[in-house]
Design an enzyme around this catalytic site. Sequence first.
Site, PDB file in Angstrom:
ATOM      1  N   GLN A 190     -51.703  34.643 -75.542  1.00 10.66           N
ATOM      2  CA  GLN A 190     -51.415  33.662 -76.600  1.00 10.66           C
ATOM      3  C   GLN A 190     -50.164  32.829 -76.321  1.00 10.66           C
ATOM      4  O   GLN A 190     -49.983  31.775 -76.943  1.00 10.66           O
ATOM      5  CB  GLN A 190     -51.282  34.359 -77.954  1.00 10.66           C
ATOM      6  CG  GLN A 190     -50.051  35.240 -78.064  1.00 10.66           C
ATOM      7  CD  GLN A 190     -49.985  36.009 -79.375  1.00 10.66           C
ATOM      8  OE1 GLN A 190     -50.677  36.998 -79.550  1.00 10.66           O
ATOM      9  NE2 GLN A 190     -49.145  35.563 -80.294  1.00 10.66           N
ATOM     10  N   CYS A 230     -52.084  34.959 -82.750  1.00  9.55           N
ATOM     11  CA  CYS A 230     -52.751  36.245 -82.558  1.00  9.55           C
ATOM     12  C   CYS A 230     -54.039  36.327 -83.358  1.00  9.55           C
ATOM     13  O   CYS A 230     -55.061  36.813 -82.880  1.00  9.55           O
ATOM     14  CB  CYS A 230     -51.811  37.363 -82.973  1.00  9.55           C
ATOM     15  SG  CYS A 230     -51.238  37.187 -84.677  1.00  9.55           S
ATOM     16  N   HIS A 244     -49.327  41.104 -86.897  1.00  6.53           N
ATOM     17  CA  HIS A 244     -49.991  40.816 -85.630  1.00  6.53           C
ATOM     18  C   HIS A 244     -51.477  41.159 -85.737  1.00  6.53           C
ATOM     19  O   HIS A 244     -51.829  42.217 -86.246  1.00  6.53           O
ATOM     20  CB  HIS A 244     -49.311  41.640 -84.525  1.00  6.53           C
ATOM     21  CG  HIS A 244     -49.734  41.291 -83.140  1.00  6.53           C
ATOM     22  ND1 HIS A 244     -49.807  39.992 -82.681  1.00  6.53           N
ATOM     23  CD2 HIS A 244     -50.108  42.072 -82.095  1.00  6.53           C
ATOM     24  CE1 HIS A 244     -50.213  39.997 -81.418  1.00  6.53           C
ATOM     25  NE2 HIS A 244     -50.396  41.248 -81.042  1.00  6.53           N
TER      26      HIS A 244
END
Length: 350
Positions: free
Chosen positions: A153, A159, A296
Amino acid sequence: MLGSYNENRTSGWKKSTIAIIGVVAMACIIGTVAIVRSNDNKFMSILNAEEHEFHEFMAIYNKVYATEEEFTHRFRIFRDNLAYIRVFNSMGDTMVLGVNEFADMDFIEFRSKYLTHRFPERQSENGETFEGLTAPTSVDWRTKGAVTPVKNQGQCGSCWAFSTTGSVEGAWFLAGHTLVSLSEQQLVDCSRAQGNMGCNGGLMDDGFKYIIANKGITTEANYPYTAKDGICNKTKAAQVAATISTYTDVTANNPTALQNAVAQQPVSIAVEADQNAWQLYKSGVVTKNCGTNLDHGVLIVGYDTTASPPYWIVKNSWGASWGMEGYIEIEISSGPGVCGINKQPSYPVV
Ligand SMILES: *[C@@H]1O[C@H](CO)[C@@H](O)[C@H](O)[C@H]1NC(C)=O
C-alpha cells in the site's frame, strides 16, 4: 548494476564514519565520558556492528537520507529498535521481531504513515446467525489458488482497499472464475460516496457497497495502484472484471463464527496494528503486544487450530519483505481476539 551498488555503498561508509563520530560525541555529552573511555574498544565494536547492520538495512530497502542530520537521526532510531528487538527476542515469545523496512521509524511516525485514522466501530447491518462449528481444523486458501501475491500500500492509509480486493478476489475465484488481481486504486478514487476517504481511511464494508453499486470492479492491471488520492476514472471503473451481489458481516467477537466463515472463503478483518507487534514483526504467532482499537484492514486467508498456539493466517499489504513473506500469524482467541481480530470480520458474496 553491481558497479553502481558498490559505489553507493562506498560513499555511504564514508558518510557514516562522520556520523559515528557524531554519535560518540553525543554519548560523551550525556555523561558517560569515563565509561566510554574505559570501554572504548568494546563500545566502538558494538557501534561498528550496528553501523554495518544499518548499512545493510539501507541497501536492502533502498533507503537514502538527504542530510547528515537525517542519517544520524535514523541511525539512532534504528539502534533503539535493534535494542528492543534483541530484548524482546531474548524473552522467548511465540512471536519473533526483526529488522524490516520500518526499522528506521519510531511508533508515532509509523502510525501516521501506514495506518488508518478512521476505523469506526461497525453498526452491524448484515449479521449472520451463528450455528456452531462446522469448519475443518485447518484451512489455507493460498494452497488452493484463491489468493493473489502480497501487495504494498505504500505511504497511503488505503489498507481497507487492499482488504476489500483481497476478499473479493477470493470470492470471485471460489465462485468458479480465474483468480484475478483487482484494483485498489479504483476503490481509493471512486468510493467516496460510500463514505471512504481514499488514503485517509475507509471501511471494507463501504468498499463492498461501492462494488455492488458500480456493478463490479476492474483489474489491478487496468487501474494500477499509485499510493495517492486521485480523481475517479469512470471509463476504467466501468470496465469491470469481477462482481459481487452482497456481503455478510460475521458475528462479532466470536472466533467460531469467524472460523466457519474462513473455511468458506478469505475474510476481511480489522485489527489494531500501531504497536511493535506489527511494526517490527518478523515471524511466529502474535499473542499480545497489540490492542483492540482498530486502525488497519487486512485479510484472513486461513487458520490452524492444531498448532500451539492455534493461529489465523493473515495477509497484510506492506509488501512481501515484511513479516513471513508478507503474512502474519495471530493467535485464535475469544472475545475481541488478539489485535481485535474478531471485532469486524466480513466477506463478499458473488
Ligand atoms: C481514463 O481511462 C481511459 C481508459 O483507460 C483513458 O483513455 C483516459 O485517458 C483516462 N482518463 C484520465 C483522466 O486519466
